[in-house]
Design a protein around this motif. Structure first.
Motif, short mmCIF file in Angstrom:
data_model
loop_
_atom_site.label_atom_id
_atom_site.label_comp_id
_atom_site.label_asym_id
_atom_site.label_seq_id
_atom_site.Cartn_x
_atom_site.Cartn_y
_atom_site.Cartn_z
N ALA A 90 0.84 -1.20 0.00
CA ALA A 90 0.00 0.00 0.00
C ALA A 90 0.87 1.26 0.00
CB ALA A 90 -0.94 0.00 1.21
N GLU A 91 1.94 1.26 0.79
CA GLU A 91 2.84 2.41 0.85
C GLU A 91 3.53 2.64 -0.49
OE1 GLU A 91 7.02 3.30 3.09
OE2 GLU A 91 5.39 2.54 4.36
N LEU A 92 4.01 1.56 -1.10
CA LEU A 92 4.72 1.68 -2.37
C LEU A 92 3.79 2.11 -3.51
CD1 LEU A 92 6.97 -1.48 -2.05
CD2 LEU A 92 7.69 0.92 -1.83
N VAL A 93 2.59 1.56 -3.54
CA VAL A 93 1.62 1.95 -4.56
C VAL A 93 1.25 3.42 -4.40
CG1 VAL A 93 -0.77 1.59 -5.34
CG2 VAL A 93 0.74 -0.37 -5.00
N GLU A 94 1.10 3.87 -3.16
CA GLU A 94 0.79 5.27 -2.90
C GLU A 94 1.90 6.19 -3.43
OE1 GLU A 94 0.44 7.94 1.06
OE2 GLU A 94 -0.99 6.27 0.94
N ARG A 95 3.14 5.71 -3.41
CA ARG A 95 4.27 6.48 -3.94
C ARG A 95 4.35 6.42 -5.47
NH1 ARG A 95 8.10 4.00 0.09
NH2 ARG A 95 8.14 5.47 1.80
N GLY A 96 3.53 5.55 -6.07
CA GLY A 96 3.54 5.44 -7.53
C GLY A 96 4.39 4.31 -8.08
N LEU A 97 4.84 3.39 -7.22
CA LEU A 97 5.64 2.26 -7.68
C LEU A 97 4.74 1.18 -8.27
CD1 LEU A 97 8.50 0.97 -7.80
CD2 LEU A 97 7.92 -0.16 -5.66
N GLU A 98 5.13 0.67 -9.42
CA GLU A 98 4.44 -0.49 -9.99
C GLU A 98 5.03 -1.74 -9.35
OE1 GLU A 98 4.14 -0.67 -14.24
OE2 GLU A 98 3.93 1.51 -14.38
N VAL A 99 4.26 -2.34 -8.46
CA VAL A 99 4.71 -3.53 -7.73
C VAL A 99 3.63 -4.60 -7.86
CG1 VAL A 99 3.82 -2.63 -5.52
CG2 VAL A 99 5.64 -4.34 -5.51
N SER A 100 4.04 -5.84 -7.97
CA SER A 100 3.08 -6.92 -8.15
C SER A 100 2.23 -7.11 -6.90
CB SER A 100 3.81 -8.23 -8.46
OG SER A 100 4.44 -8.74 -7.29
N GLU A 101 1.16 -7.84 -7.06
CA GLU A 101 0.39 -8.29 -5.91
C GLU A 101 1.24 -9.30 -5.15
OE1 GLU A 101 -2.65 -7.47 -4.80
OE2 GLU A 101 -3.13 -6.10 -6.45
N PRO A 102 1.06 -9.41 -3.83
CA PRO A 102 1.79 -10.43 -3.08
C PRO A 102 1.41 -11.84 -3.54
CG PRO A 102 0.90 -8.78 -1.59
CD PRO A 102 0.30 -8.52 -2.94
N VAL A 103 2.40 -12.72 -3.58
CA VAL A 103 2.19 -14.11 -3.93
C VAL A 103 2.64 -14.95 -2.73
CG1 VAL A 103 2.85 -15.99 -5.48
CG2 VAL A 103 2.66 -13.65 -6.36
N GLN A 104 1.74 -15.76 -2.20
CA GLN A 104 2.08 -16.63 -1.07
C GLN A 104 2.40 -18.02 -1.63
OE1 GLN A 104 -1.00 -17.50 1.86
NE2 GLN A 104 0.57 -17.53 3.45
N TYR A 105 3.65 -18.42 -1.53
CA TYR A 105 4.09 -19.71 -2.07
C TYR A 105 3.84 -20.85 -1.10
CZ TYR A 105 6.27 -16.90 -5.68
OH TYR A 105 6.49 -16.02 -6.71
N ALA A 106 3.72 -20.53 0.19
CA ALA A 106 3.43 -21.51 1.24
C ALA A 106 2.91 -20.72 2.44
CB ALA A 106 4.68 -22.30 1.62
N PRO A 107 2.23 -21.37 3.39
CA PRO A 107 1.71 -20.64 4.55
C PRO A 107 2.80 -20.23 5.55
CG PRO A 107 1.19 -22.97 4.74
CD PRO A 107 1.81 -22.77 3.39
N ASP A 108 4.00 -20.73 5.38
CA ASP A 108 5.09 -20.44 6.31
C ASP A 108 5.49 -18.98 6.27
OD1 ASP A 108 5.21 -23.24 6.73
OD2 ASP A 108 6.59 -23.44 5.03
N ASP A 109 5.98 -18.50 7.41
CA ASP A 109 6.54 -17.15 7.47
C ASP A 109 7.75 -17.10 6.55
OD1 ASP A 109 6.90 -14.53 8.26
OD2 ASP A 109 7.95 -15.03 10.11
N GLY A 110 7.83 -16.08 5.74
CA GLY A 110 8.94 -15.94 4.81
C GLY A 110 8.63 -16.47 3.42
N ALA A 111 7.41 -16.93 3.18
CA ALA A 111 7.07 -17.54 1.89
C ALA A 111 6.14 -16.68 1.04
CB ALA A 111 6.45 -18.92 2.12
N THR A 112 6.00 -15.39 1.38
CA THR A 112 5.17 -14.47 0.60
C THR A 112 6.06 -13.38 0.03
OG1 THR A 112 3.27 -14.93 2.01
CG2 THR A 112 3.16 -12.95 0.67
N PHE A 113 5.90 -13.15 -1.29
CA PHE A 113 6.76 -12.21 -2.01
C PHE A 113 5.94 -11.33 -2.94
CE2 PHE A 113 9.50 -15.67 -0.88
CZ PHE A 113 10.76 -15.12 -0.69
N MET A 114 6.51 -10.16 -3.27
CA MET A 114 6.01 -9.34 -4.36
C MET A 114 7.24 -8.79 -5.09
SD MET A 114 4.32 -6.15 -2.32
CE MET A 114 5.24 -5.21 -1.11
N TYR A 115 7.02 -8.24 -6.28
CA TYR A 115 8.15 -7.94 -7.16
C TYR A 115 7.99 -6.59 -7.85
CZ TYR A 115 8.45 -12.95 -6.48
OH TYR A 115 8.51 -14.19 -5.90
#
Length: 150
Positions: A90-115
């Motif tokens: 939300a902060e990055l989008v508000e600044r105007g950055l084109e960033v992907s939606e978060p992708v959760q690869y597994a339910p574990d902590d550390g397994a969610t990414f955006m790009y």
């Protein structure tokens, strides 16, 4: 002996454009923007809360002894970590950055990414590491240092 990773030179084609992008869209702090020696300008930027910076410069690669000079946009897989990926997005989008939606690869902590990519195409990922809310990295490093024999 400690070996700390504190600065990563980043290949870009336009220092001012890259500085503005990382400062204004990604929220990095400009630590240095000056000619550090005749003919050598360095711009060093640090992500909030990080102990590692990126360095942009028009002559950085002249000082390294590598066989090749990396092309602007050739770095992929640079990674930032955040405690709350939705708030960070939300902060990055508000600044105007084109960033992907978060992708959760597994339910574990550390397994969610955006790009996202910078204007030259250098690729970044942002990893959610929820433990950082209760276990900030600086705190863990201080505790580790306190346990070292002196």
């Amino acid at each position: 002996m400690d070996f700390t990773l504190e600065v990563i030179p980043l290949p870009v084609s336009d220092i001012d454009r890259a500085r503005d992008f990382y400062r204004d869209k990604v929220g990095f702090h400009v630590d240095i923007d000056q000619e550090v020696m005749p003919g050598m300008r360095i711009v060093q930027l640090t992500p909030p809360g990080s102990g590692c910076s990126i360095a942009l410069g028009d002559s950085i690669w002249d000082m390294t002894k590598g066989e090749t000079v990396p092309e602007p946009g050739s770095y992929q897989g640079l990674q930032l970590c955040v405690a709350d990926i939705k708030a960070a997005r939300a902060e990055l989008v508000e600044r105007g950055l084109e960033v992907s939606e978060p992708v959760q690869y597994a339910p574990d902590d550390g397994a969610t990414f955006m790009y996202f990519k910078d204007p030259d195409g250098n690729g970044w990922s942002i990893q959610e590491y929820r433990r950082r809310v209760t276990e900030p990295l600086h705190q863990l490093l201080a505790e580790q240092a306190d346990k070292r024999p002196r």
